[in-house]
Design a protein around this motif. Structure first.
Motif, PDB file in Angstrom:
ATOM      1  N   UNK A 154      74.831  41.593  96.940  1.00 29.40           N
ATOM      2  CA  UNK A 154      74.989  40.490  97.487  1.00 29.40           C
ATOM      3  C   UNK A 154      75.311  39.486  96.688  1.00 29.40           C
ATOM      4  N   UNK A 155      74.835  39.622  95.527  1.00 29.37           N
ATOM      5  CA  UNK A 155      75.112  38.739  94.433  1.00 29.37           C
ATOM      6  C   UNK A 155      76.593  38.532  94.075  1.00 29.37           C
ATOM      7  N   UNK A 160      82.243  35.264  99.004  1.00 28.84           N
ATOM      8  CA  UNK A 160      82.815  35.335 100.244  1.00 28.84           C
ATOM      9  C   UNK A 160      81.851  35.303 101.411  1.00 28.84           C
ATOM     10  N   UNK A 161      80.392  35.748 101.033  1.00 25.73           N
ATOM     11  CA  UNK A 161      79.508  35.679 102.195  1.00 25.73           C
ATOM     12  C   UNK A 161      79.199  34.138 102.582  1.00 25.73           C
ATOM     13  N   UNK A 303      71.697  37.812 104.396  1.00 25.32           N
ATOM     14  CA  UNK A 303      72.310  38.115 103.231  1.00 25.32           C
ATOM     15  C   UNK A 303      72.028  37.012 102.174  1.00 25.32           C
ATOM     16  N   UNK A 304      72.365  35.721 102.687  1.00 22.14           N
ATOM     17  CA  UNK A 304      72.315  34.619 102.055  1.00 22.14           C
ATOM     18  C   UNK A 304      70.933  34.223 101.500  1.00 22.14           C
ATOM     19  N   UNK A 305      70.025  34.463 102.644  1.00 26.08           N
ATOM     20  CA  UNK A 305      68.368  34.412 102.561  1.00 26.08           C
ATOM     21  C   UNK A 305      67.912  35.306 101.436  1.00 26.08           C
ATOM     22  N   UNK A 306      68.593  36.558 101.437  1.00 24.53           N
ATOM     23  CA  UNK A 306      68.107  37.569 100.253  1.00 24.53           C
ATOM     24  C   UNK A 306      68.686  37.178  98.828  1.00 24.53           C
ATOM     25  N   UNK A 307      69.713  36.544  98.850  1.00 21.31           N
ATOM     26  CA  UNK A 307      70.336  35.983  97.712  1.00 21.31           C
ATOM     27  C   UNK A 307      69.609  34.834  96.950  1.00 21.31           C
ATOM     28  N   UNK A 308      69.265  33.953  97.925  1.00 22.63           N
ATOM     29  CA  UNK A 308      68.497  32.758  97.573  1.00 22.63           C
ATOM     30  C   UNK A 308      67.134  33.032  97.321  1.00 22.63           C
ATOM     31  N   UNK A 309      66.426  33.853  97.971  1.00 19.24           N
ATOM     32  CA  UNK A 309      64.928  33.948  97.700  1.00 19.24           C
ATOM     33  C   UNK A 309      64.704  35.487  97.686  1.00 19.24           C
ATOM     34  N   UNK A 310      65.118  36.172  96.534  1.00 23.69           N
ATOM     35  CA  UNK A 310      64.934  37.408  96.325  1.00 23.69           C
ATOM     36  C   UNK A 310      63.397  37.840  96.305  1.00 23.69           C
ATOM     37  N   UNK A 311      62.696  37.001  95.594  1.00 20.02           N
ATOM     38  CA  UNK A 311      61.314  37.204  95.527  1.00 20.02           C
ATOM     39  C   UNK A 311      60.343  37.185  96.604  1.00 20.02           C
TER      40      UNK A 311
END
Length: 521
Positions: A154-155, A160-161, A303-311
């Protein structure tokens, strides 16, 4: 020949090598009705509960039928309700415990050895709970791996996302009602035409013209009333005219209300056109309908949530894994405790039965290897049945040391031990007396006789000692393409047991021996 249910020992005396002759051949030869096999079972409440768990409503008696056509196709019924063969097999496993030489080999399997101990321990419910947790843990483990991989993927696609998400969020997709917008947009875009048509309709119903619809109906009604006649036709015309007049008045009133409520809002029209234009553009661009766009937007948000808050995402899954593992540890320890507790008593009972079967120098040992944090399919235990004798004081695995005759006796000893905890009321022993004879065969017969006081036993055998223990006898023989099953008693039983004693014994001696065996039982 029907075999009525009761506790007792029914012996099938074999002349043919096997009674499992292809039934479809019999049907083809007979040329009449296809073969039909029917079983009638008296079942206790525990079995009714087990059948309910697989959606089979049962009561007493439970009647099972299987019809086999000459082509080989078959149909199965339970209490006259059609069922699949898979369901029939599941029900059969609950009703009848089949045991033959093949099961001897199953006894050598660690999986089946573990199953026996869990049956004695009553671990079914806890084991199912543990296995459910193990499946959940494995799913969470896969999810963790997937999230870690998604973060990297996703990163790379972040730009694009982000762009696609902003584009899909440019209109409030959740609040758009396409049908309502479409109707409202049509009304405003065709405002003048609609107003014109409403006006024309009003003119037809109630204008200043002499013959509008309302005046026309009123005039007909008035003239029909002026006719002094009781003729049903005149009265019918008067009523129809009255109905037309009332409807015309209602139409006129509705049109006035519509014209008052109908308006053109240029600002609202511009907003609606903008919404519809953007929605159509997004549909074409992403080749999706509105619901598809909503789903795609939600995935992009995730997907954006996973990118911004992976931990945060990983921590959530890891916490769920830790909680699940903690529960697995508790249950696996409980399973081990119950297995260890029952194994000692199980060993003592089986070994007593083995002594009764002339295996005085041998004993069974249940070896339980417990390793904490070794979470396998059935817990942290690995169970192995060991056979100890004077040559192997520490014991060796059954599969490495037991002979065919020993396996037969061990299996019978276990069955006699498990009979109390086993709800199945019918047991079939198909030549499990392989490898035994003489005094040992008599001991096996005595044990089967004891079992038959609580269970219905059907025993297929060639041994006269076991055959003589039966309370009823069925004689099976094969002639060309036919298989005959005959119920025998009195002198016939003596003759058949004498025959099983062998040709090496004089006829008179064999008959005398057969009588002695039957009298003993």
């Amino acid at each position: 020949t029907p075999i009525e249910y009761n506790s007792g020992l029914t012996v099938i005396l074999l002349v043919a090598k096997s009674i499992l002759y292809p039934i479809r051949q019999l049907g083809a030869i007979s040329g009449i009705l296809p073969p039909l096999v029917t079983g009638v079972f008296e079942v206790d409440y525990s079995i009714i509960e087990q059948l309910a768990s697989i959606d089979i409503e049962a009561d007493n008696p439970l009647i099972i039928r299987r019809v086999i056509n000459p082509s080989g196709h078959s149909r199965a019924y339970i209490n006259d309700n059609p069922v699949t063969l898979k369901i029939l097999k599941g029900v059969g496993n609950v009703l009848v415990d089949m045991h033959g030489q093949h099961e001897h080999q199953l006894l050598l399997s660690n999986v089946n050895q573990r199953r026996i101990i869990d049956t004695v321990a009553g671990n079914e419910e806890k084991l199912a709970e543990y296995m459910g947790l193990l499946d959940k843990y494995n799913d969470l483990k896969e999810e963790k791996t997937r999230i870690a991989a998604d973060i990297e993927e996703f990163r790379k696609e972040k730009d694009y996302i982000q762009y696609a998400l902003e584009e899909l969020s440019s209109i409030d997709l959740d609040k758009i009602d396409e049908e309502t917008i479409s109707k409202r947009l049509y009304e405003m875009e065709n405002y003048e035409d609609i107003k014109q048509i409403l006006s024309e309709i009003y003119e037809l119903t109630e204008s200043e013209q002499e013959y509008n619809l309302l005046n026309f109906a009123t005039e007909i009604e008035k003239r029909a009333k002026s006719i002094k006649s009781t003729h049903t036709g005149i009265d019918s015309i008067r009523k129809l005219a009255q109905q037309i007049r009332v409807n015309a008045e209602e139409i006129s009133s509705e049109i006035v209300s519509l014209e008052d409520a109908f308006y053109l809002d240029e600002e609202e029209l511009a907003v609606l056109r903008d919404k519809v234009g953007k929605l159509d553009t997004l549909k074409r661009k992403y080749n999706m309908d509105k619901d598809g766009l909503v789903g795609y937007r939600n995935k992009l948000e995730e997907k954006i949530s996973i990118i911004n808050f992976p931990e945060e995402k990983l921590h959530s899954v890891e916490k769920a894994m830790a909680d699940t593992l903690k529960n697995m540890k508790t249950i696996s320890a409980l399973l081990h405790k119950k297995r260890s507790e029952v194994s000692k008593a199980f060993e003592e009972k089986v070994n007593k039965a083995l002594r009764d079967l002339n295996m005085k120098d041998s004993s069974l040992k249940v070896d339980i290897d417990y390793e904490e944090d070794r979470y396998e399919r059935y817990g942290c235990d690995r169970i192995e049945f060991l056979l100890k004798n004077r040559f192997n004081r520490d014991g060796m695995p059954l599969k490495d040391i037991a002979s065919g005759g020993e396996l037969s006796r061990i299996m019978l000893a276990m069955k006699s031990t498990l009979t109390v905890s086993d709800p199945v009321t019918t047991m079939v022993f198909d030549e499990i007396d392989t490898g035994i004879s003489g005094k040992t065969a008599e001991m096996a017969a005595d044990m089967m006789k004891k079992l038959s006081s609580d269970k219905q036993l059907i025993v297929i055998t060639h041994l006269p000692q076991i055959a003589a223990a039966g309370s009823r006898h069925l004689f099976v023989s094969k002639h060309d393409n036919d298989i005959d099953i005959e119920h025998i008693d009195s002198e016939q039983r003596v003759n058949e047991i004498a025959r099983l004693l062998g040709a090496s014994i004089a006829r008179g001696t064999a008959v005398e021996h057969a009588r002695a065996l039957l009298d003993k039982k």
